[in-house]
Scaffold this motif. Structure first.
Motif, PDB file in Angstrom:
ATOM      1  N   PHE A 132       0.844  -1.198   0.000  1.00 26.13           N
ATOM      2  CA  PHE A 132       0.000   0.000   0.000  1.00 26.13           C
ATOM      3  C   PHE A 132       0.875   1.243   0.000  1.00 26.13           C
ATOM      4  O   PHE A 132       1.910   1.286   0.668  1.00 26.13           O
ATOM      5  CB  PHE A 132      -0.868   0.047   1.262  1.00 26.13           C
ATOM      6  N   ARG A 190      -5.035  13.302   1.461  1.00 25.22           N
ATOM      7  CA  ARG A 190      -5.749  12.920   0.255  1.00 25.22           C
ATOM      8  C   ARG A 190      -5.116  13.562  -0.969  1.00 25.22           C
ATOM      9  O   ARG A 190      -5.153  13.038  -2.052  1.00 25.22           O
ATOM     10  CB  ARG A 190      -7.221  13.343   0.310  1.00 25.22           C
ATOM     11  N   VAL A 236      -2.749  11.595  -3.021  1.00 29.50           N
ATOM     12  CA  VAL A 236      -3.268  10.533  -3.870  1.00 29.50           C
ATOM     13  C   VAL A 236      -3.339  11.033  -5.301  1.00 29.50           C
ATOM     14  O   VAL A 236      -2.957  10.365  -6.255  1.00 29.50           O
ATOM     15  CB  VAL A 236      -4.672  10.073  -3.424  1.00 29.50           C
ATOM     16  N   LEU A 237      -3.843  12.268  -5.420  1.00 29.16           N
ATOM     17  CA  LEU A 237      -3.989  12.851  -6.739  1.00 29.16           C
ATOM     18  C   LEU A 237      -2.632  13.114  -7.381  1.00 29.16           C
ATOM     19  O   LEU A 237      -2.408  12.801  -8.541  1.00 29.16           O
ATOM     20  CB  LEU A 237      -4.777  14.159  -6.629  1.00 29.16           C
ATOM     21  N   ALA A 282     -10.847 -13.431  -1.305  1.00 33.57           N
ATOM     22  CA  ALA A 282     -12.252 -13.176  -1.620  1.00 33.57           C
ATOM     23  C   ALA A 282     -12.432 -12.435  -2.943  1.00 33.57           C
ATOM     24  O   ALA A 282     -13.555 -12.252  -3.399  1.00 33.57           O
ATOM     25  CB  ALA A 282     -12.907 -12.386  -0.490  1.00 33.57           C
ATOM     26  N   GLY A 283     -11.338 -11.989  -3.555  1.00 28.93           N
ATOM     27  CA  GLY A 283     -11.451 -11.288  -4.836  1.00 28.93           C
ATOM     28  C   GLY A 283     -11.877  -9.846  -4.693  1.00 28.93           C
ATOM     29  O   GLY A 283     -12.350  -9.230  -5.639  1.00 28.93           O
ATOM     30  N   ILE A 284     -11.731  -9.301  -3.486  1.00 31.90           N
ATOM     31  CA  ILE A 284     -12.130  -7.916  -3.248  1.00 31.90           C
ATOM     32  C   ILE A 284     -10.989  -6.968  -3.577  1.00 31.90           C
ATOM     33  O   ILE A 284     -11.195  -5.889  -4.115  1.00 31.90           O
ATOM     34  CB  ILE A 284     -12.605  -7.748  -1.792  1.00 31.90           C
ATOM     35  N   TRP A 289      -6.629  -6.871  -5.024  1.00 35.12           N
ATOM     36  CA  TRP A 289      -5.718  -7.612  -5.885  1.00 35.12           C
ATOM     37  C   TRP A 289      -4.286  -7.541  -5.371  1.00 35.12           C
ATOM     38  O   TRP A 289      -3.872  -6.492  -4.856  1.00 35.12           O
ATOM     39  CB  TRP A 289      -5.781  -7.051  -7.307  1.00 35.12           C
ATOM     40  N   PHE A 336     -18.391  -3.159  -2.955  1.00 37.23           N
ATOM     41  CA  PHE A 336     -17.199  -3.875  -3.419  1.00 37.23           C
ATOM     42  C   PHE A 336     -16.122  -3.980  -2.336  1.00 37.23           C
ATOM     43  O   PHE A 336     -15.109  -4.626  -2.540  1.00 37.23           O
ATOM     44  CB  PHE A 336     -16.656  -3.285  -4.726  1.00 37.23           C
ATOM     45  N   GLN A 337     -16.383  -3.347  -1.175  1.00 42.92           N
ATOM     46  CA  GLN A 337     -15.502  -3.565  -0.030  1.00 42.92           C
ATOM     47  C   GLN A 337     -15.813  -4.900   0.631  1.00 42.92           C
ATOM     48  O   GLN A 337     -15.011  -5.417   1.383  1.00 42.92           O
ATOM     49  CB  GLN A 337     -15.758  -2.482   1.017  1.00 42.92           C
ATOM     50  N   LYS A 381     -17.152  -9.557  -3.870  1.00 44.47           N
ATOM     51  CA  LYS A 381     -16.571  -9.453  -5.196  1.00 44.47           C
ATOM     52  C   LYS A 381     -17.661  -8.920  -6.121  1.00 44.47           C
ATOM     53  O   LYS A 381     -18.737  -9.514  -6.202  1.00 44.47           O
ATOM     54  CB  LYS A 381     -16.128 -10.846  -5.640  1.00 44.47           C
ATOM     55  N   PHE A 382     -17.402  -7.810  -6.760  1.00 45.81           N
ATOM     56  CA  PHE A 382     -18.477  -7.145  -7.485  1.00 45.81           C
ATOM     57  C   PHE A 382     -17.954  -6.488  -8.762  1.00 45.81           C
ATOM     58  O   PHE A 382     -16.870  -5.912  -8.752  1.00 45.81           O
ATOM     59  CB  PHE A 382     -19.107  -6.083  -6.569  1.00 45.81           C
ATOM     60  N   MET A 404     -12.830   9.360  -6.765  1.00 45.20           N
ATOM     61  CA  MET A 404     -12.200   8.441  -5.822  1.00 45.20           C
ATOM     62  C   MET A 404     -10.807   8.937  -5.445  1.00 45.20           C
ATOM     63  O   MET A 404     -10.320   8.696  -4.351  1.00 45.20           O
ATOM     64  CB  MET A 404     -12.080   7.038  -6.420  1.00 45.20           C
ATOM     65  N   LEU A 405     -10.156   9.599  -6.387  1.00 43.68           N
ATOM     66  CA  LEU A 405      -8.792  10.066  -6.152  1.00 43.68           C
ATOM     67  C   LEU A 405      -8.774  11.322  -5.300  1.00 43.68           C
ATOM     68  O   LEU A 405      -7.857  11.552  -4.529  1.00 43.68           O
ATOM     69  CB  LEU A 405      -8.096  10.348  -7.488  1.00 43.68           C
ATOM     70  N   ARG A 432      -8.008   1.614 -15.895  1.00 40.83           N
ATOM     71  CA  ARG A 432      -6.709   1.870 -15.283  1.00 40.83           C
ATOM     72  C   ARG A 432      -6.801   1.820 -13.756  1.00 40.83           C
ATOM     73  O   ARG A 432      -5.909   1.370 -13.075  1.00 40.83           O
ATOM     74  CB  ARG A 432      -6.194   3.227 -15.776  1.00 40.83           C
ATOM     75  N   PHE A 433      -7.938   2.312 -13.211  1.00 44.60           N
ATOM     76  CA  PHE A 433      -8.013   2.485 -11.759  1.00 44.60           C
ATOM     77  C   PHE A 433      -8.923   1.499 -11.046  1.00 44.60           C
ATOM     78  O   PHE A 433      -8.937   1.454  -9.819  1.00 44.60           O
ATOM     79  CB  PHE A 433      -8.463   3.910 -11.417  1.00 44.60           C
ATOM     80  N   ARG A 474      -9.033  -1.552 -10.214  1.00 43.60           N
ATOM     81  CA  ARG A 474      -8.512  -2.459  -9.192  1.00 43.60           C
ATOM     82  C   ARG A 474      -7.969  -1.714  -7.976  1.00 43.60           C
ATOM     83  O   ARG A 474      -7.694  -2.316  -6.954  1.00 43.60           O
ATOM     84  CB  ARG A 474      -7.410  -3.325  -9.779  1.00 43.60           C
ATOM     85  N   VAL A 506     -10.694  -0.047  -4.305  1.00 42.47           N
ATOM     86  CA  VAL A 506     -10.910  -0.571  -2.952  1.00 42.47           C
ATOM     87  C   VAL A 506      -9.775  -0.153  -2.016  1.00 42.47           C
ATOM     88  O   VAL A 506      -9.988   0.022  -0.808  1.00 42.47           O
ATOM     89  CB  VAL A 506     -11.104  -2.102  -2.996  1.00 42.47           C
ATOM     90  N   ASP A 507      -8.588   0.076  -2.557  1.00 43.88           N
ATOM     91  CA  ASP A 507      -7.469   0.498  -1.715  1.00 43.88           C
ATOM     92  C   ASP A 507      -7.460   2.002  -1.463  1.00 43.88           C
ATOM     93  O   ASP A 507      -6.690   2.497  -0.655  1.00 43.88           O
ATOM     94  CB  ASP A 507      -6.130   0.093  -2.363  1.00 43.88           C
ATOM     95  N   MET A 508      -8.300   2.730  -2.196  1.00 39.08           N
ATOM     96  CA  MET A 508      -8.299   4.190  -2.050  1.00 39.08           C
ATOM     97  C   MET A 508      -9.222   4.648  -0.939  1.00 39.08           C
ATOM     98  O   MET A 508      -9.261   5.825  -0.613  1.00 39.08           O
ATOM     99  CB  MET A 508      -8.782   4.844  -3.349  1.00 39.08           C
TER     100      MET A 508
END
Lengths: 269, 270
Positions: free
Chosen positions: A16, A22, A25-26, A73-75, A77, B105-106, B109-110, B175-176, B261-262, B264, B267-269
């Motif tokens: 991570f 924030r 991030v941008l 769980a595929g949530i 990657w 999606f948190q 799996k969606f 999201m960003l 691009r984003f 995946r 969920v980490d953002m």
């Protein structure tokens, strides 16, 4: 006879970015990613789980248990490495509940729709879920009024009744009472007998004896041990007892060691 | 090619999840209408109040609001502002869609790519109700467009194509950066006055008009009015239509690229 491998992890890394705000991030979009420091939640994690295994997952806070479960769980990657998962996975974590404004029944229906189940199947599962959760009149109340115990009961009931190939229970039973936990164990036992695979994450490994057959011990984002319960459990207990005896100074030093190992400072590849 | 692979992936995702999309759109719509006691009534009252306000300002307050090309100002206003209700709502909802649906999606799996689609479809359900009311009003005033009403399907589709392309971009940017939402609200307020919704385009100097027409909403609002009030066929402005669809194509391909691009990382953002 060898069984099918349902989860195969090979050299998994989950890294991570550590942002101070924030805004960064941008800006990270326009700058190379080496400009921020990064945290290695999982490092070189490899293991294989066979169909019908019940895997107890242990490790102290922040060892990467939940991150690994999310990957399975595929949530989310993995950043690097290979992960193969066979079949439908259902993840049950603490604080279940999709929409706190909706009541229990509506949440069941919403979850069914989100999972892409047919109307008929949702209808059929409803009664089973309501019966298993056994929260009485609260099933018709908005979920924001639920206690954490009720939430976990309904969440577990839904996950079980969806009948996934792989069930992940991430600490979600910690808030349930003894009788309910026993009911859940009995039910998971039945699932296992019908060839389902279960990951059971918990802080109290004593419950895993007699229920899990394998144990995955994560420490600082790495696999410390992965073996039969009888082998791992005594070693893990030993480790925890050793941790308790440490002085404040020693704990601080350990923490610093860990940060040195897991945090990649900015500027380094 | 990456772009082609992305397109194929998105098409697959939409086709495989047709049922989920329609049921979630309906669910989204129902949650919005039933969350208040008079939910369904508000669907009609909120736009009615807004139309009433503009009508009052223009005809009573500013003493303008003359008939435009033979159509009473109030009808002219309604025909243009009803699509605008859709745009202002859908642009905000679209940019918000992935963030506000992150609880999904948190936890499971969606297919994240369908979120902007069903959020948008839910807004189109309100749009359909509003258009039905507009047609009823036009009928009452003797301005019913007859068979031209079918053209509304085309302009609704064109609106959908524009809004969806935009949503794929804005939902990722939102999201960003949480600040983006604020910026977007100001842009929408600005766009409202930049698009001929409350003022007729004839009032604009001919030199400026082509620049205003770069705004795709101009094309769409004009299309709705042409259809509802003036019986202008779809082929009425061929060059402008060509510009619009080329713009949408570029926007759509860019949107898909940004989203892929984003997706995946969403969920980490959080």
């Amino acid at each position: 006879m060898s069984r099918d491998i349902v989860v195969r992890a090979e050299g998994l890394y989950k890294i991570f970015d550590l942002y101070s705000s924030r805004k960064s991030v941008l800006s990270s979009l326009f700058l190379p990613s080496r400009k921020v420091s990064r945290f290695q939640a999982l490092m070189d994690v490899s293991f294989r789980v066979e169909q019908g295994d019940v895997v107890g997952v242990v490790g102290v806070n922040g060892s990467g248990k939940s991150t690994l479960m999310q990957l399975i769980a595929g949530i989310s990657w993995p950043t690097r490495g290979d992960l193969e998962v066979q079949g439908e996975v259902s993840l049950l974590s603490v604080g279940f509940g999709l929409d706190p404004q909706l009541n229990g029944l509506e949440n069941i229906e919403l979850k069914g729709i989100l999972l892409g189940l047919s109307k008929k199947r949702i209808q059929a599962m409803r009664d089973e879920i309501v019966e298993f959760a056994d929260i009485g009149e609260f099933i018709n109340q908005p979920m924001k009024t639920y206690s954490s115990g009720m939430r976990s009961r309904l969440g577990f009931a839904i996950s079980i009744c969806m009948d996934p190939d792989i069930l992940i229970v991430d600490e979600a039973l910690a808030v349930g009472d003894g009788a309910f936990i026993q009911k859940c164990f009995d039910r998971m036992k039945k699932m296992q007998e019908s060839g389902k695979t279960i990951f059971y994450v918990s802080h109290s490994p004593s419950t895993m004896k007699g229920f899990c057959n394998r144990m995955l011990w994560l420490d600082r984002g790495r696999v410390q041990m992965f073996d039969a319960v009888e082998v791992v459990l005594p070693r893990y207990d030993q480790f925890i007892n050793g941790m308790k005896k440490l002085s404040v100074e020693e704990k601080k030093r350990l923490k610093a060691d860990e940060e040195h190992e897991r945090i990649i400072p900015r500027g380094r590849a | 090619m990456k772009l082609l692979a992305n397109l194929r992936f998105m098409a697959r995702e939409v086709l495989d999840n047709r049922q989920r999309i329609s049921r979630l759109a309906w669910h989204d719509f129902m949650v919005q209408t039933t969350s208040t006691k008079f939910g369904f009534l508000w669907q009609i009252l909120t736009p009615a109040f807004q139309i009433g306000t503009y009508w009052f300002v223009f005809t009573v307050g500013l003493r303008s609001g003359r008939p435009i090309d033979g159509v009473p100002y109030i009808l002219w206003l309604i025909a243009g502002i009803v699509p605008w209700f859709l745009y202002s709502k859908a642009i905000i909802n679209g940019s918000n869609s992935i963030y506000s649906n992150s609880y999904i999606f948190q936890r499971i799996k969606f297919p994240v790519g369908i979120i902007p689609i069903y959020s948008l479809l839910s807004a189109f359900l309100s749009h359909a109700i509003e258009l039905a009311i507009v047609l009823a009003i036009l009928l009452a005033f003797g301005f019913f467009p007859g068979f031209f009403a079918f053209q509304l399907l085309f302009y609704a589709f064109a609106s959908f194509a524009f809004l969806l392309s935009l949503s794929y971009i804005t939902s990722a940017v939102a999201m960003l950066s949480r600040d983006f939402q604020k910026l977007l609200q100001s842009v929408i307020r600005f766009l409202f006055f930049l698009t001929p919704i409350i003022w007729p385009p004839d009032n604009i100097p001919a030199a400026i008009d082509p620049f205003l027409k770069l705004n795709p909403l101009y094309y769409l609002v004009q299309g709705y009015r042409d259809t509802l009030l003036y019986r202008v066929p779809l082929t009425g402005h061929p060059l402008y239509a060509a510009y619009f669809w080329v713009l949408i194509l570029v926007l759509f391909l860019f949107g898909i690229t940004v989203h892929m691009r984003f997706r995946r990382n969403f969920v980490d953002m959080l």
